[in-house]
Motif scaffolding. Structure first.
Motif, PDB file in Angstrom:
ATOM      1  N   CYS A 219      -5.006   6.020  10.594  1.00 51.03           N
ATOM      2  CA  CYS A 219      -4.925   7.462  10.352  1.00 51.03           C
ATOM      3  C   CYS A 219      -6.274   7.902   9.814  1.00 51.03           C
ATOM      4  O   CYS A 219      -6.795   7.302   8.880  1.00 51.03           O
ATOM      5  N   ASN A 220      -6.842   8.948  10.405  1.00 43.74           N
ATOM      6  CA  ASN A 220      -8.159   9.411   9.958  1.00 43.74           C
ATOM      7  C   ASN A 220      -8.163   9.792   8.490  1.00 43.74           C
ATOM      8  O   ASN A 220      -9.137   9.575   7.775  1.00 43.74           O
ATOM      9  N   THR A 221      -7.069  10.398   8.044  1.00 44.95           N
ATOM     10  CA  THR A 221      -7.041  10.879   6.663  1.00 44.95           C
ATOM     11  C   THR A 221      -6.905   9.709   5.681  1.00 44.95           C
ATOM     12  O   THR A 221      -7.525   9.718   4.620  1.00 44.95           O
ATOM     13  N   CYS A 222      -6.115   8.689   6.042  1.00 43.07           N
ATOM     14  CA  CYS A 222      -6.099   7.458   5.234  1.00 43.07           C
ATOM     15  C   CYS A 222      -7.508   6.878   5.170  1.00 43.07           C
ATOM     16  O   CYS A 222      -7.965   6.405   4.128  1.00 43.07           O
ATOM     17  N   GLN A 223      -8.176   6.878   6.325  1.00 42.30           N
ATOM     18  CA  GLN A 223      -9.535   6.333   6.384  1.00 42.30           C
ATOM     19  C   GLN A 223     -10.453   7.091   5.429  1.00 42.30           C
ATOM     20  O   GLN A 223     -11.165   6.495   4.627  1.00 42.30           O
ATOM     21  N   LEU A 224     -10.408   8.415   5.511  1.00 46.84           N
ATOM     22  CA  LEU A 224     -11.294   9.230   4.673  1.00 46.84           C
ATOM     23  C   LEU A 224     -11.015   8.994   3.195  1.00 46.84           C
ATOM     24  O   LEU A 224     -11.925   8.775   2.402  1.00 46.84           O
ATOM     25  N   ASN A 225      -9.741   9.059   2.812  1.00 49.64           N
ATOM     26  CA  ASN A 225      -9.430   8.966   1.386  1.00 49.64           C
ATOM     27  C   ASN A 225      -9.748   7.588   0.827  1.00 49.64           C
ATOM     28  O   ASN A 225     -10.252   7.466  -0.288  1.00 49.64           O
ATOM     29  N   SER A 226      -9.472   6.558   1.604  1.00 49.64           N
ATOM     30  CA  SER A 226      -9.794   5.210   1.148  1.00 49.64           C
ATOM     31  C   SER A 226     -11.311   5.046   1.049  1.00 49.64           C
ATOM     32  O   SER A 226     -11.825   4.510   0.069  1.00 49.64           O
ATOM     33  N   ALA A 227     -12.001   5.530   2.064  1.00 57.21           N
ATOM     34  CA  ALA A 227     -13.467   5.392   2.079  1.00 57.21           C
ATOM     35  C   ALA A 227     -14.111   6.216   0.966  1.00 57.21           C
ATOM     36  O   ALA A 227     -15.105   5.799   0.367  1.00 57.21           O
ATOM     37  N   MET A 228     -13.531   7.388   0.669  1.00 61.27           N
ATOM     38  CA  MET A 228     -14.099   8.211  -0.398  1.00 61.27           C
ATOM     39  C   MET A 228     -13.960   7.520  -1.747  1.00 61.27           C
ATOM     40  O   MET A 228     -14.876   7.533  -2.570  1.00 61.27           O
TER      41      MET A 228
ATOM     42  N   PHE B 127      -8.729  12.175 -10.232  1.00 61.28           N
ATOM     43  CA  PHE B 127      -8.811  10.837 -10.832  1.00 61.28           C
ATOM     44  C   PHE B 127      -7.625   9.973 -10.402  1.00 61.28           C
ATOM     45  O   PHE B 127      -7.784   8.817 -10.014  1.00 61.28           O
ATOM     46  N   LEU B 128      -6.449  10.571 -10.475  1.00 59.30           N
ATOM     47  CA  LEU B 128      -5.241   9.837 -10.078  1.00 59.30           C
ATOM     48  C   LEU B 128      -5.338   9.386  -8.608  1.00 59.30           C
ATOM     49  O   LEU B 128      -4.957   8.262  -8.274  1.00 59.30           O
ATOM     50  N   ALA B 129      -5.872  10.254  -7.765  1.00 59.14           N
ATOM     51  CA  ALA B 129      -6.020   9.902  -6.348  1.00 59.14           C
ATOM     52  C   ALA B 129      -6.931   8.687  -6.186  1.00 59.14           C
ATOM     53  O   ALA B 129      -6.671   7.808  -5.360  1.00 59.14           O
ATOM     54  N   HIS B 130      -7.980   8.622  -6.999  1.00 57.15           N
ATOM     55  CA  HIS B 130      -8.878   7.452  -6.939  1.00 57.15           C
ATOM     56  C   HIS B 130      -8.146   6.178  -7.376  1.00 57.15           C
ATOM     57  O   HIS B 130      -8.307   5.118  -6.781  1.00 57.15           O
ATOM     58  N   VAL B 131      -7.340   6.286  -8.433  1.00 57.24           N
ATOM     59  CA  VAL B 131      -6.618   5.107  -8.931  1.00 57.24           C
ATOM     60  C   VAL B 131      -5.678   4.579  -7.846  1.00 57.24           C
ATOM     61  O   VAL B 131      -5.619   3.373  -7.573  1.00 57.24           O
ATOM     62  N   ILE B 132      -4.966   5.487  -7.210  1.00 53.12           N
ATOM     63  CA  ILE B 132      -3.979   5.096  -6.201  1.00 53.12           C
ATOM     64  C   ILE B 132      -4.644   4.463  -4.984  1.00 53.12           C
ATOM     65  O   ILE B 132      -4.196   3.436  -4.465  1.00 53.12           O
ATOM     66  N   ASN B 133      -5.745   5.065  -4.541  1.00 55.27           N
ATOM     67  CA  ASN B 133      -6.450   4.495  -3.391  1.00 55.27           C
ATOM     68  C   ASN B 133      -7.103   3.156  -3.738  1.00 55.27           C
ATOM     69  O   ASN B 133      -7.141   2.250  -2.907  1.00 55.27           O
ATOM     70  N   ALA B 134      -7.605   3.064  -4.965  1.00 53.95           N
ATOM     71  CA  ALA B 134      -8.219   1.794  -5.383  1.00 53.95           C
ATOM     72  C   ALA B 134      -7.171   0.687  -5.377  1.00 53.95           C
ATOM     73  O   ALA B 134      -7.447  -0.449  -4.993  1.00 53.95           O
ATOM     74  N   ARG B 135      -5.942   1.025  -5.791  1.00 53.19           N
ATOM     75  CA  ARG B 135      -4.864   0.031  -5.785  1.00 53.19           C
ATOM     76  C   ARG B 135      -4.629  -0.478  -4.354  1.00 53.19           C
ATOM     77  O   ARG B 135      -4.512  -1.691  -4.139  1.00 53.19           O
ATOM     78  N   ASN B 136      -4.580   0.425  -3.393  1.00 56.63           N
ATOM     79  CA  ASN B 136      -4.397  -0.001  -2.002  1.00 56.63           C
ATOM     80  C   ASN B 136      -5.500  -0.959  -1.566  1.00 56.63           C
ATOM     81  O   ASN B 136      -5.240  -1.983  -0.938  1.00 56.63           O
ATOM     82  N   ILE B 137      -6.726  -0.599  -1.896  1.00 56.01           N
ATOM     83  CA  ILE B 137      -7.869  -1.421  -1.470  1.00 56.01           C
ATOM     84  C   ILE B 137      -7.797  -2.808  -2.131  1.00 56.01           C
ATOM     85  O   ILE B 137      -8.139  -3.821  -1.513  1.00 56.01           O
ATOM     86  N   CYS B 138      -7.323  -2.855  -3.376  1.00 58.13           N
ATOM     87  CA  CYS B 138      -7.187  -4.129  -4.095  1.00 58.13           C
ATOM     88  C   CYS B 138      -6.404  -5.143  -3.269  1.00 58.13           C
ATOM     89  O   CYS B 138      -6.725  -6.339  -3.267  1.00 58.13           O
ATOM     90  N   TYR B 139      -5.362  -4.676  -2.590  1.00 56.49           N
ATOM     91  CA  TYR B 139      -4.522  -5.606  -1.837  1.00 56.49           C
ATOM     92  C   TYR B 139      -5.253  -6.157  -0.612  1.00 56.49           C
ATOM     93  O   TYR B 139      -5.049  -7.311  -0.241  1.00 56.49           O
ATOM     94  N   ALA B 140      -6.089  -5.342   0.014  1.00 51.29           N
ATOM     95  CA  ALA B 140      -6.906  -5.868   1.119  1.00 51.29           C
ATOM     96  C   ALA B 140      -7.889  -6.898   0.562  1.00 51.29           C
ATOM     97  O   ALA B 140      -8.117  -7.954   1.165  1.00 51.29           O
TER      98      ALA B 140
ATOM     99  N   ALA C  84       0.831  -1.215   0.000  1.00 50.42           N
ATOM    100  CA  ALA C  84       0.000   0.000   0.000  1.00 50.42           C
ATOM    101  C   ALA C  84       0.861   1.258   0.000  1.00 50.42           C
ATOM    102  O   ALA C  84       1.885   1.324   0.681  1.00 50.42           O
ATOM    103  N   SER C  85       0.403   2.251  -0.745  1.00 47.12           N
ATOM    104  CA  SER C  85       1.149   3.507  -0.878  1.00 47.12           C
ATOM    105  C   SER C  85       0.477   4.612  -0.076  1.00 47.12           C
ATOM    106  O   SER C  85      -0.490   4.375   0.637  1.00 47.12           O
ATOM    107  N   CYS C  86       0.972   5.789  -0.247  1.00 46.79           N
ATOM    108  CA  CYS C  86       0.340   6.995   0.317  1.00 46.79           C
ATOM    109  C   CYS C  86      -1.075   7.134  -0.246  1.00 46.79           C
ATOM    110  O   CYS C  86      -1.324   6.797  -1.399  1.00 46.79           O
ATOM    111  N   CYS C  87      -2.007   7.645   0.567  1.00 48.53           N
ATOM    112  CA  CYS C  87      -3.399   7.816   0.122  1.00 48.53           C
ATOM    113  C   CYS C  87      -3.613   9.154  -0.574  1.00 48.53           C
ATOM    114  O   CYS C  87      -4.692   9.428  -1.078  1.00 48.53           O
ATOM    115  N   GLY C  88      -2.580   9.999  -0.560  1.00 45.22           N
ATOM    116  CA  GLY C  88      -2.738  11.333  -1.140  1.00 45.22           C
ATOM    117  C   GLY C  88      -3.093  12.382  -0.103  1.00 45.22           C
ATOM    118  O   GLY C  88      -3.090  13.577  -0.379  1.00 45.22           O
TER     119      GLY C  88
END
Lengths: 350, 297
Positions: B80-89, B56-69, B42-46
């Motif tokens: 981290c609340n901000t990781c939570q928000l960005n992943s959830a968004m 759009f790029l932020a969505h691609v990067i977060n989607a990649r992180n979620i793929c691994y879960a 998993a990388s930075c959530c932005g």
């Protein structure tokens, strides 16, 4: 509960009122902000206790304070349909359009004592009435109207596709009630900041295909101090909006539009947003030290030196190479994959 | 209770300036018998900034992180609340917008990944409270925190926008959150009630609007101090960084010394569960916090 048990400072005055006190009413105390700028040195709170029925709105309770307890109690109200935006107040800190908000819903959220306050206490003129001048000035500053050369004798309509119309549809629902503006913590501490309602309006007209002042609005909302880059990302505006507009979503779109339209200038804020990619391309993670250096520039770094030294001393900075000052950021697995995704997905540049 | 098993998205700060967050999280999980699989890919959530540059790029990067879960078939937890928000968004956006999902998956396919939407995403705080259970945590307390008045600082991105977080945060009321208060009580500490517990710390404009940032953090901190807080606790490492490392600057801007240790939520739990000082990592704080550790009640 019979009316005799109701703890109010008055005798119920008409029979309709008595009939409306069905057994499922709830005793609610309204701890209410009172202030008259002409006569009071300080504001004070006064409690009004009343039986509240399931269909009563916060506006009904404000009316009951005025009609049954104190005729001098002041608040704005007009349409009673959630469209004029006059009756915005705060209940227990929650931005509330009084005519739209069921009272017992809030009792369920906050308990039987409701704190009734104006949207902004420091702008209070009389009780719930505030001076909204800053709101209107900032709203006007973004040119919240379609700017276009109009043909005085048009031969056809200015048509928009449904898709074009939908770009601003929800932003257009704004009723200028001020709920988001006075929920925004930046508005409270930075008087230049235009605020979420103005940004929403800027977005609404900028993406309107009939409008010709988009770039000008993007310039206005890109200014450091006043513009979108001072947003703290607290999402208070999204929570506050009674029309479910989600102003911060529009703020993000304005940010993106600044890059799309070439309005974004390289400054500490834009470099900060773009600079995340530097660490990600190199390590996968953000590079915490690099982002500060890249955003601030070498000259701006001096502001952070003291903090950096403190962090070093506390052992917060690790050297993954084993050698001091080399590689403070670890690398993610499958990093090449991320690099490729950035390469093929990036749509904006600074 | 069957053994809980989560995929941990560490975020960037836990790998850099707040190592104590990662070590205390893992220590708490170990003590409670929660299995953790760290998402090393998993990388930075932005951090809610990259999306301003390129949504759009932020969505691609977060989607990649979620793929691994999703690949592990596990719920993804964040610390981290901000990781939570960005992943959830991103999850919300992809789950509700088929067109966006297709565009993101088109990019992910280039590296052999696919976002399916099968993993839940929740912050470790709510995994502890809603999955593990406060009663069960209470049973494991070795060193009660009864000597402390603890100010819970919730951090914006776990509680707002409430609609987005509703399913993951136990329906927390953003205007009167109580999960951290309840956790403090379960550890036998005394939660401090103060107005600023659900307000913004100003971290995200630290660079471009320093004054705003210091004032917001300062208002919250002096509110906690004035209500007799001995320490503050937060589930968000960004709130922690703002309030711990910049405490001197904050004090200068608001004209008052603050001197308040700010703990990460897992550190507080680790203190009560009797984890080691190394695991709790109080030495990594800028504002002195090592005195909070005690081997006995």
């Amino acid at each position: 509960m019979s009316t005799q048990e109701v703890t109010t400072e008055y005798e119920p005055f008409d029979t309709d009122e008595m009939e409306s006190l069905s057994p499922d009413t709830v005793t609610v105390t309204l701890k209410t902000f009172r202030f008259n700028a002409e006569t009071d040195y300080l504001p004070y709170y006064k409690n009004y206790t009343m039986e509240v029925g399931k269909d009563e709105l916060i506006l009904d309770l404000l009316n009951r304070i005025k009609w049954e307890h104190d005729g001098s109690f002041s608040y704005r109200r007009s349409c009673r349909h959630g469209i004029c935006g006059a009756c915005g107040i705060k209940v227990n800190g929650k931005a509330t359009l009084a005519c739209k908000q069921n009272a017992l819903e809030l009792v369920k959220l906050f308990g039987n004592e409701l704190l009734i306050e104006p949207q902004s206490k420091k702008r209070a003129v009389k009780d719930m009435i505030i001076d909204k001048k800053d709101f209107w000035d900032k709203h006007a500053a973004v040119k919240p109207y379609v700017v276009a050369e109009i043909d005085p004798h048009p031969e056809h309509e200015t048509k928009q596709s449904i898709e074009e119309f939908n770009r601003f549809l929800d932003a257009d629902l704004c009723i200028q009630c001020g709920s988001c503006h006075y929920a925004c913590p930046v508005v409270e501490v930075n008087e230049d900041y235009l605020g979420p309602a103005a940004f929403n309006a800027a977005y609404r007209f900028t993406v309107d295909t009939r409008d010709e002042a988009g770039k000008e609005r993007l310039e206005i909302t890109a200014q450091p101090g006043a513009g979108v880059w001072d947003c703290v990302k607290c999402y208070e505006c999204a929570e506050a909006c009674p029309k479910e507009i989600n102003p911060i979503e529009k703020i993000t779109k304005l940010h993106n539009l600044q890059f799309e339209e070439g309005v974004a200038r390289s400054n500490v804020a834009t470099r900060h947003a773009e600079g995340f990619l530097r660490g990600m391309k190199k390590h996968g993670y953000l590079d915490e030290a690099d982002i500060v250096l890249y955003s601030e520039g070498f000259l701006g770094m001096y502001k952070h030196l003291k903090t950096a030294i403190k962090m070093l001393k506390a052992g917060k900075i690790h050297w993954h190479s084993g050698v001091p000052f080399i590689q403070s950021v670890p690398k993610i697995k499958n990093h090449d994959e991320l690099k490729k995704l950035i390469e093929i997905s990036q749509t904006h540049t600074l | 209770m069957s053994k809980l098993h989560y995929a941990l998205f560490t975020g960037c700060t836990a790998r850099q300036s707040t190592p104590e967050l990662l070590s205390s999280t893992l220590a708490v999980a170990k003590k409670l018998g929660i299995e953790i699989t760290i998402l090393e890919e998993a990388s930075c959530c932005g951090a809610s900034h990259l999306q301003d540059f390129d949504e759009f790029l932020a969505h691609v990067i977060n989607a990649r992180n979620i793929c691994y879960a999703e690949k592990h078939g596990l719920t993804m937890i964040t610390i981290c609340n901000t990781c939570q928000l960005n992943s959830a968004m991103t999850k919300h956006a992809l789950d509700t917008d088929p067109d966006l999902r297709a565009r993101v998956n088109e990019k992910l396919a280039e590296v052999g990944l696919e976002y399916k939407g099968t993993s839940e995403i929740k912050h470790f705080l709510y995994a502890l409270i809603d999955d593990y259970g406060l009663e069960n945590i209470k049973d494991k307390v070795q060193i009660p925190l009864s000597r402390f008045n603890i100010a819970p600082f919730y951090g914006c991105h776990n509680i707002r926008p409430s609609e987005l977080h509703h399913d993951a945060n136990g329906g927390e009321n953003p205007y009167a959150p109580n999960s951290l208060d309840r956790l403090i009580e379960a550890l036998e500490g005394h939660p401090v009630d103060y107005d600023h517990k659900n307000k913004c710390c100003g971290f995200h404009v630290e660079l471009q609007a320093n004054h705003t940032s210091e004032v917001l953090a300062g208002n919250a901190m002096i509110d906690a101090v004035d209500n007799n807080a001995d320490l503050m606790v937060t589930p968000c490492p960004l709130c922690h960084l703002k309030m711990d490392t910049y405490q001197d600057d904050i004090g200068k801007v608001i004209g008052r010394d603050v001197e308040l240790p700010v703990l990460h939520m897992p550190q507080m739990v680790a203190l009560a569960l009797g984890c080691t000082p190394e695991e709790i990592g109080l030495k990594y704080h800028v504002q002195k916090a090592t005195h909070l550790y005690s081997e006995t009640a």
